[in-house]
Design an enzyme around this catalytic site. Structure first.
Site, PDB file in Angstrom:
ATOM      1  N   HIS A   1       9.999   7.492   1.053  1.00 34.57           N
ATOM      2  CA  HIS A   1      11.100   6.530   1.172  1.00 34.57           C
ATOM      3  C   HIS A   1      11.241   5.616  -0.039  1.00 34.57           C
ATOM      4  O   HIS A   1      12.322   5.134  -0.325  1.00 34.57           O
ATOM      5  CB  HIS A   1      10.967   5.701   2.463  1.00 34.57           C
ATOM      6  CG  HIS A   1       9.659   4.995   2.602  1.00 34.57           C
ATOM      7  ND1 HIS A   1       8.467   5.676   2.742  1.00 34.57           N
ATOM      8  CD2 HIS A   1       9.343   3.689   2.608  1.00 34.57           C
ATOM      9  CE1 HIS A   1       7.481   4.813   2.830  1.00 34.57           C
ATOM     10  NE2 HIS A   1       7.988   3.595   2.757  1.00 34.57           N
TER      11      HIS A   1
ATOM     12  N   LYS B   1       1.835 -11.767   3.283  1.00 32.77           N
ATOM     13  CA  LYS B   1       2.619 -12.121   4.472  1.00 32.77           C
ATOM     14  C   LYS B   1       2.176 -13.502   4.964  1.00 32.77           C
ATOM     15  O   LYS B   1       2.636 -14.516   4.464  1.00 32.77           O
ATOM     16  CB  LYS B   1       2.450 -11.053   5.559  1.00 32.77           C
ATOM     17  CG  LYS B   1       3.234  -9.770   5.313  1.00 32.77           C
ATOM     18  CD  LYS B   1       2.491  -8.804   4.481  1.00 32.77           C
ATOM     19  CE  LYS B   1       3.171  -7.451   4.407  1.00 32.77           C
ATOM     20  NZ  LYS B   1       2.479  -6.596   3.428  1.00 32.77           N
TER      21      LYS B   1
ATOM     22  N   ASP C   1      -5.867  -4.870  11.135  1.00 34.71           N
ATOM     23  CA  ASP C   1      -4.946  -4.986  10.011  1.00 34.71           C
ATOM     24  C   ASP C   1      -4.193  -6.290  10.268  1.00 34.71           C
ATOM     25  O   ASP C   1      -3.360  -6.395  11.159  1.00 34.71           O
ATOM     26  CB  ASP C   1      -4.009  -3.774   9.983  1.00 34.71           C
ATOM     27  CG  ASP C   1      -2.918  -3.910   8.926  1.00 34.71           C
ATOM     28  OD1 ASP C   1      -2.730  -5.012   8.396  1.00 34.71           O
ATOM     29  OD2 ASP C   1      -2.244  -2.910   8.650  1.00 34.71           O
TER      30      ASP C   1
ATOM     31  N   TYR D   1     -14.963 -14.836 -14.890  1.00 31.70           N
ATOM     32  CA  TYR D   1     -15.017 -13.432 -14.465  1.00 31.70           C
ATOM     33  C   TYR D   1     -15.867 -13.269 -13.200  1.00 31.70           C
ATOM     34  O   TYR D   1     -15.500 -12.563 -12.273  1.00 31.70           O
ATOM     35  CB  TYR D   1     -15.600 -12.561 -15.588  1.00 31.70           C
ATOM     36  CG  TYR D   1     -15.484 -11.089 -15.322  1.00 31.70           C
ATOM     37  CD1 TYR D   1     -14.420 -10.339 -15.821  1.00 31.70           C
ATOM     38  CD2 TYR D   1     -16.442 -10.420 -14.552  1.00 31.70           C
ATOM     39  CE1 TYR D   1     -14.310  -8.977 -15.555  1.00 31.70           C
ATOM     40  CE2 TYR D   1     -16.344  -9.064 -14.285  1.00 31.70           C
ATOM     41  CZ  TYR D   1     -15.278  -8.346 -14.788  1.00 31.70           C
ATOM     42  OH  TYR D   1     -15.158  -7.004 -14.530  1.00 31.70           O
TER      43      TYR D   1
ATOM     44  N   ALA E   1      -2.205  -8.479   8.477  1.00 31.31           N
ATOM     45  CA  ALA E   1      -1.120  -8.995   7.631  1.00 31.31           C
ATOM     46  C   ALA E   1      -0.377 -10.175   8.289  1.00 31.31           C
ATOM     47  O   ALA E   1      -0.075 -11.168   7.651  1.00 31.31           O
ATOM     48  CB  ALA E   1      -0.153  -7.878   7.287  1.00 31.31           C
TER      49      ALA E   1
ATOM     50  N   PHE F   1       0.629   1.051   9.873  1.00 25.73           N
ATOM     51  CA  PHE F   1       1.630   0.814   8.829  1.00 25.73           C
ATOM     52  C   PHE F   1       1.641   2.018   7.883  1.00 25.73           C
ATOM     53  O   PHE F   1       0.665   2.749   7.788  1.00 25.73           O
ATOM     54  CB  PHE F   1       1.305  -0.488   8.071  1.00 25.73           C
ATOM     55  CG  PHE F   1       2.317  -0.796   7.012  1.00 25.73           C
ATOM     56  CD1 PHE F   1       3.633  -1.079   7.365  1.00 25.73           C
ATOM     57  CD2 PHE F   1       1.991  -0.748   5.667  1.00 25.73           C
ATOM     58  CE1 PHE F   1       4.584  -1.327   6.388  1.00 25.73           C
ATOM     59  CE2 PHE F   1       2.934  -0.995   4.688  1.00 25.73           C
ATOM     60  CZ  PHE F   1       4.239  -1.282   5.044  1.00 25.73           C
ATOM     61  N   ASP F   2       2.750   2.215   7.146  1.00 26.88           N
ATOM     62  CA  ASP F   2       2.882   3.453   6.354  1.00 26.88           C
ATOM     63  C   ASP F   2       1.805   3.643   5.291  1.00 26.88           C
ATOM     64  O   ASP F   2       1.318   4.752   5.091  1.00 26.88           O
ATOM     65  CB  ASP F   2       4.290   3.637   5.768  1.00 26.88           C
ATOM     66  CG  ASP F   2       4.792   2.456   4.967  1.00 26.88           C
ATOM     67  OD1 ASP F   2       4.176   1.388   5.055  1.00 26.88           O
ATOM     68  OD2 ASP F   2       5.808   2.594   4.266  1.00 26.88           O
TER      69      ASP F   2
HETATM   70  N1  F0G Z   1      -0.398  -3.552   6.866  1.00 26.32           N
HETATM   71  C1  F0G Z   1       0.778  -3.995   7.340  1.00 26.32           C
HETATM   72  C2  F0G Z   1       0.940  -4.253   8.791  1.00 26.32           C
HETATM   73  C3  F0G Z   1       1.851  -4.202   6.457  1.00 26.32           C
HETATM   74  O1  F0G Z   1       3.017  -4.625   6.947  1.00 26.32           O
HETATM   75  C4  F0G Z   1       1.653  -3.965   5.076  1.00 26.32           C
HETATM   76  C5  F0G Z   1       2.733  -4.170   4.127  1.00 26.32           C
HETATM   77  C6  F0G Z   1       0.401  -3.525   4.625  1.00 26.32           C
HETATM   78  C7  F0G Z   1      -0.609  -3.328   5.556  1.00 26.32           C
HETATM   79  C8  F0G Z   1       0.127  -3.246   3.178  1.00 26.32           C
HETATM   80  O2  F0G Z   1       0.034  -4.411   2.462  1.00 26.32           O
HETATM   81  O3  F0G Z   1       1.957  -4.395   0.856  1.00 26.32           O
HETATM   82  O4  F0G Z   1       0.006  -5.914   0.532  1.00 26.32           O
HETATM   83  O5  F0G Z   1      -0.228  -3.492   0.165  1.00 26.32           O
HETATM   84  N2  F0G Z   1       3.902  -4.330   4.478  1.00 26.32           N
HETATM   85  C9  F0G Z   1       5.051  -4.631   3.651  1.00 26.32           C
HETATM   86  C10 F0G Z   1       6.293  -4.579   4.503  1.00 26.32           C
HETATM   87  C11 F0G Z   1       5.153  -3.876   2.385  1.00 26.32           C
HETATM   88  O6  F0G Z   1       7.384  -4.631   3.929  1.00 26.32           O
HETATM   89  O7  F0G Z   1       6.185  -4.555   5.729  1.00 26.32           O
HETATM   90  P1  F0G Z   1       0.475  -4.561   0.916  1.00 26.32           P
END
Ligand code: F0G
Length: 460
Positions: free
Chosen positions: A450, A258, A215, A72, A217, A124-125
């Protein structure tokens, strides 16, 4: 004879996938209310919905699962991950989270107040969702060139330093908790950001006393583009480039699904101890204790290994070449997409592809649906559905680009799958003149609509 390009891996395990008929797909689409997220994956032949958490782990990653420690607190796997993060990013402090948006949730809970501004390059969204949820504003400062899909510029994901400085001038530093730099710029088409741009952003942040968050990813793909496109970096390793990128930042959030090639996981990296300590409480509340934060020991062990594999040049070259292979086929067929090809995906330009479908009928969603109908290939809309409504006026926001994204999972499909995909898209393109109507919404959630939207075809 010059030897052709070939992949830097061989295949040890396979998973069968199945084709379906057009009639079956039309029926499944109707049941899914024309939302491709609502389709069962068994109804999909080639799944290009996302490259997130869909990659194939290596033998070494699977082996790491067995060696993990599930304690843990203070697990050995946590310390392996800590070492790997520090070696690759240079960040000494980190908090594990279950995925990227959880990292955003923890960090933003600590740094954002209502009324704040967070400039960035096409947030990102989920990043934007977390900002707007806290009644703060995400200000997009992406370069204008990114809006012209046919323009070939090497670093189309860059931030416009002029636009950024205007935001930094307009508000006091206390109202700007961070500048959010996304590498690669997913929303603008998986487009990279140059080191020169990162340096410029960092200098502006220092000038105005504002912190920089990356960010991250797809940081390794960004490093690959810097190595292959930016002068002075050709002889540096991917890891040297990644380290330099992160050296300019105060925090990083990471969706490990990613570029770290795991199915689940994320983390926040911190430059200084104080910022790390401030976030610990939110990590414990939302994710888990600070040495596991939503990840099992085996997730952390796999991630530690994935970070090394994801930053190997040969792996990245195989990856980017596959995306380019699909792009070359689309070029052959004259199909419009965001050029040059991005790191993780091809983004079809739906407004150019389907000029007869009215804008208010969700052109990119219409294209994604047609591609699924044609060949069972699932893509995702990056357009008006995703851009959602203005939080104040509640009107649709029409983004500059209406894109249909074909995201390529890492180490999963072959180039034959890419050829099949390109041929399906060509077939839809050949009948584009007959596609004149789109879809209307019958249900939508208050934010991030979406994912769960329900739609019906517009009939004329
Ligand atoms: N930032 C970027 C640039 C992303 O592309 C994503 C996720 C996230 C943050 C959030 O990360 O999914 O681990 O919570 N992108 C995916 C996509 C979902 O399909 O582009 P997460």
């Amino acid at each position: 004879m010059e030897l052709p390009f070939a992949e830097s891996f061989k295949i040890k395990t396979v998973e069968n996938i199945h084709k379906s008929t057009r009639e079956e797909r039309e029926c499944w689409l109707k049941e899914a209310k024309y939302n491709l997220f609502a389709l069962k994956s068994d109804y999909v032949y080639i799944d290009l919905l996302t490259d997130s958490g869909t990659g194939a782990m290596s033998d070494k990653q699977w082996a790491a699962l067995m060696q993990a420690d599930e304690s843990y607190a203070g697990a050995r796997s946590y310390y392996h991950l800590k070492d790997s993060i520090e070696e690759i990013t240079g960040f000494k402090y980190f908090l594990p989270t279950h995925q990227g948006r959880a990292a955003e949730n923890v960090l933003f809970s600590s740094i954002i107040k209502a009324g704040d501004f967070l400039p960035g390059n096409s947030h990102f969204d989920t990043t934007k969702g977390h900002i707007e949820f806290r009644k703060a504003t995400a200000v997009d400062c992406t370069i204008d060139e990114a809006k012209d899909t046919q323009l070939i510029v090497p670093f189309k994901g860059n931030m416009d330093l002029g636009k950024l400085e205007k935001v930094l001038e307009a508000h006091p530093a206390e109202k700007i908790p961070a500048v959010v730099l996304t590498v690669t710029n997913n929303t603008a088409g998986g487009q990279p950001v140059s080191m020169e741009n990162i340096r410029g952003i960092s200098a502006l942040c220092r000038k105005y006393g504002v912190k920089l968050m990356i960010d991250s990813a797809r940081f390794a793909e960004n490093a690959y583009f810097i190595k292959t496109r930016e002068k002075g970096y050709e002889n540096k390793t991917i890891r040297e480039i990644a380290k330099e990128m992160f050296s300019y930042a105060d925090f990083m959030t990471m969706s490990s699904k990613k570029d770290a090639i795991v199915n689940m996981g994320g983390f926040i990296g911190f430059r200084n101890e104080e910022d790390w300590k401030k976030c610990q409480m939110y990590n414990v509340m939302f994710e888990g204790y600070i040495t596991y934060g939503g990840m099992s020991g085996r997730d952390m062990e796999c991630l530690a290994q994935g970070l090394y594999e994801g930053t190997e040049f040969d792996y990245l070259e195989t990856r980017i070449n596959q995306v380019r292979h699909l792009a070359d086929k689309l070029d052959e067929y004259g199909i419009p997409y965001q050029k040059p090809a991005g790191g993780h995906a091809i983004f079809l330009d739906a407004l150019k592809f389907l000029p007869k479908v009215p804008r208010e009928e969700f052109v990119a969603q219409t294209l994604a649906i047609e591609i699924y109908k044609e060949a069972g290939i699932r893509s995702v809309e990056i357009g008006t559905l995703l851009a959602d409504r203005d939080p104040v006026t509640h009107e649709n926001r029409y983004p500059a680009l209406e894109l249909c994204r074909l995201a390529i999972p890492r180490r999963v499909y072959t180039n034959n799958h890419m050829d099949y995909t390109a041929a399906a898209i060509k077939n839809v393109y050949d009948r584009r003149d007959s596609l004149t109507s789109g879809f209307r919404i019958t249900y939508q959630a208050p934010i991030m609509r979406h994912f769960t939207v329900e739609m019906e075809p517009v009939k004329r």
